[in-house]
Design a protein around this motif. Sequence first.
Motif, short mmCIF file in Angstrom:
data_model
loop_
_atom_site.label_atom_id
_atom_site.label_comp_id
_atom_site.label_asym_id
_atom_site.label_seq_id
_atom_site.Cartn_x
_atom_site.Cartn_y
_atom_site.Cartn_z
N ILE A 211 0.84 -1.20 0.00
CA ILE A 211 0.00 0.00 0.00
C ILE A 211 0.87 1.25 0.00
N HIS A 212 1.91 1.24 0.81
CA HIS A 212 2.81 2.39 0.89
C HIS A 212 3.48 2.66 -0.45
N GLN A 213 3.96 1.61 -1.11
CA GLN A 213 4.60 1.78 -2.41
C GLN A 213 3.62 2.30 -3.45
N ARG A 214 2.40 1.81 -3.39
CA ARG A 214 1.39 2.26 -4.36
C ARG A 214 1.08 3.73 -4.16
N LEU A 215 1.00 4.18 -2.91
CA LEU A 215 0.74 5.60 -2.64
C LEU A 215 1.93 6.46 -3.07
N ILE A 216 3.13 5.96 -2.90
CA ILE A 216 4.32 6.71 -3.33
C ILE A 216 4.30 6.90 -4.84
N PHE A 217 4.05 5.84 -5.58
CA PHE A 217 3.99 5.94 -7.05
C PHE A 217 2.87 6.89 -7.47
N TYR A 218 1.74 6.82 -6.77
CA TYR A 218 0.61 7.68 -7.13
C TYR A 218 0.95 9.15 -6.88
N ILE A 219 1.54 9.45 -5.75
CA ILE A 219 1.89 10.83 -5.43
C ILE A 219 2.92 11.37 -6.42
N ASN A 220 3.87 10.55 -6.81
CA ASN A 220 4.86 10.99 -7.80
C ASN A 220 4.19 11.30 -9.15
N ASP A 221 3.24 10.47 -9.54
CA ASP A 221 2.49 10.74 -10.78
C ASP A 221 1.66 12.01 -10.65
N LEU A 222 1.06 12.20 -9.49
CA LEU A 222 0.26 13.40 -9.25
C LEU A 222 1.13 14.65 -9.26
N GLU A 223 2.32 14.54 -8.70
CA GLU A 223 3.24 15.67 -8.68
C GLU A 223 3.68 16.04 -10.09
N ASN A 224 3.95 15.04 -10.91
CA ASN A 224 4.33 15.32 -12.30
C ASN A 224 3.19 15.97 -13.08
N ALA A 225 1.96 15.59 -12.77
CA ALA A 225 0.81 16.16 -13.48
C ALA A 225 0.60 17.62 -13.10
N PHE A 226 0.83 17.96 -11.84
CA PHE A 226 0.56 19.32 -11.36
C PHE A 226 1.79 20.20 -11.30
N SER A 227 2.94 19.72 -11.71
CA SER A 227 4.18 20.50 -11.54
C SER A 227 4.15 21.81 -12.33
N VAL A 228 3.62 21.78 -13.56
CA VAL A 228 3.54 23.01 -14.36
C VAL A 228 2.54 23.99 -13.74
N VAL A 229 1.40 23.47 -13.29
CA VAL A 229 0.40 24.32 -12.64
C VAL A 229 0.97 24.97 -11.39
N ASN A 230 1.72 24.20 -10.60
CA ASN A 230 2.32 24.76 -9.39
C ASN A 230 3.38 25.80 -9.72
N LEU A 231 4.10 25.61 -10.81
CA LEU A 231 5.08 26.62 -11.23
C LEU A 231 4.38 27.93 -11.58
N ILE A 232 3.26 27.85 -12.28
CA ILE A 232 2.49 29.05 -12.61
C ILE A 232 2.03 29.75 -11.34
N ASN A 233 1.57 28.98 -10.36
CA ASN A 233 1.14 29.58 -9.09
C ASN A 233 2.28 30.32 -8.40
N VAL A 234 3.43 29.67 -8.31
CA VAL A 234 4.56 30.26 -7.58
C VAL A 234 5.08 31.51 -8.28
N LEU A 235 5.15 31.49 -9.61
CA LEU A 235 5.72 32.61 -10.35
C LEU A 235 4.83 33.85 -10.32
N LEU A 236 3.53 33.67 -10.44
CA LEU A 236 2.64 34.82 -10.62
C LEU A 236 1.93 35.28 -9.36
N SER A 237 1.85 34.45 -8.34
CA SER A 237 1.08 34.83 -7.15
C SER A 237 1.66 36.06 -6.46
N SER A 238 2.98 36.10 -6.28
CA SER A 238 3.59 37.23 -5.59
C SER A 238 3.39 38.53 -6.37
N VAL A 239 3.44 38.46 -7.71
CA VAL A 239 3.23 39.65 -8.55
C VAL A 239 1.79 40.13 -8.43
#
Length: 354
Positions: A211-239
Motif C-alpha cells: 500500500i505504501h509503495q502504491r501511494l508513493i507511485f501515485y503521489i509521484n504521478d500526481l506531482e508530475n501532473a501538477f508540476s507546471v500548474v504549481n510553477l504558474i502559481n509560484v511565479l505569478l502569485s507574488s506579482v
Amino acid sequence: MLVLMLAGEVAYVAGQMINSASIEEFVGSYLHIAGYDTMSFGKLITIWYKRNTFKQLVEELAVIWPVSIKDEVAAQIKRDSLSALKLRQFLYAFWNVLGVWLYNLTPIAILLYRKMRGTPGELGFVWQLLYPFDKTQPIFHEIVYVFETFSGVISVCCMLGSDLLFMTMSSHISMLLRLLQVQIRRLATTEGRNYESDNDCYDEIISVVKIHQRLIFYINDLENAFSVVNLINVLLSSVNICCVVFTIVFLQPWMEMSDKFFLGAALTQMGIVCWYADDIYRASVGVSDAVYESGWYRTNTRCRRALLVVLQRSQKPLFFTALKFRSITLTTYSSILTTAYSYFTLLYTSYRRN
C-alpha cells in the motif's frame, strides 16, 4: 472568450509600456487581473494537455479509495477529512465567485449612484482591455460589457476547476496516508499473541508495504501532473498580490472593495495549494513515526526487516514541486508573501520618488 480577454489585457498592458506610462497608470491598468487570467489560461491549457494523465489518476484513485471502513478510528479520519474538504471547497469557490461578481456589478452600482445624485454618468467597463474598435459607441458599449462580464466568470471557473481538482486529490491522498499510519500503529500490538513465530504478522506487514509503495507511485504521478500548474502559481502569485495591494492603497477608490476580495482570493488560492502540499509532506513523514510506534519489538527478525524498509523509505518525504525547481510547503507560502512585500516596497519607493 478567455483567450480573447487575455489577448486584450496583454495588448492594453503592452500599450501602457510602449507609451511610457507612469507607475500608477501601469499598475492601475488591472495588471493583477491580467496576471490572474494568465494563471487561469495556463492552468486550463495544462489540464487539457494532460487530460489523459488526470483521467488515469482519477480512475486509479477510485480503485484505492476505501469504500467501507470497519475500524472506528479510521472511519473517523475519513469523515473528518471529507467534511473539512467540502467546507474548504465551498468557502473557496464562494469567495472567488462573489469577488468576480463584485467586479462585474461595480460599473452598474457606480452608474446608479451617480444617477441618484443627479450627476451625469455612463456605464463603465469591467476590465481594462484594448479593442480594435471604439468600445464607447452605443451598440459596442453594451456588447463589450456583456463580453467582459462572462469572460471574467469563465476565468474564475478555469481557476476553480484546477484548484478544486488539486484540493480534492491531495486531500484524499493525505487521508490515505493517515489511514496507513493507523494500520501500521496496530501491527503486533495484540496482547498475549506470540509474534516471534507468527506468519500472519509478516503478511500484514507485506500488505502495508505494498500500500505504501502504491501511494508513493501515485503521489509521484500526481506531482508530475501538477508540476507546471504549481510553477504558474509560484511565479505569478507574488506579482498579483503586490499589484493588487498597491492598487488598494494608492489607486481606484471605487474598486477598493472588489480589489480587497481579489486580494483575499489570491492569498487563499496560494495558501490552499501550499497547505495541501504541506499536508502530504507531513503525512508522508508521519508514516515513519507510525512504524516506530507499532509493536515492531515483539516481532521476529523477518518482520523487523520488512518494517525497516517502510521506515527508511518514509524518512524521505513526499512533496509537490514547482516543475522540480523547488518544493512546495507552507514555507513556500511565507516566501511568496515576503517576495510580494519586496515588490510592493520597490513600487512604493518608485511611486513616491515620482
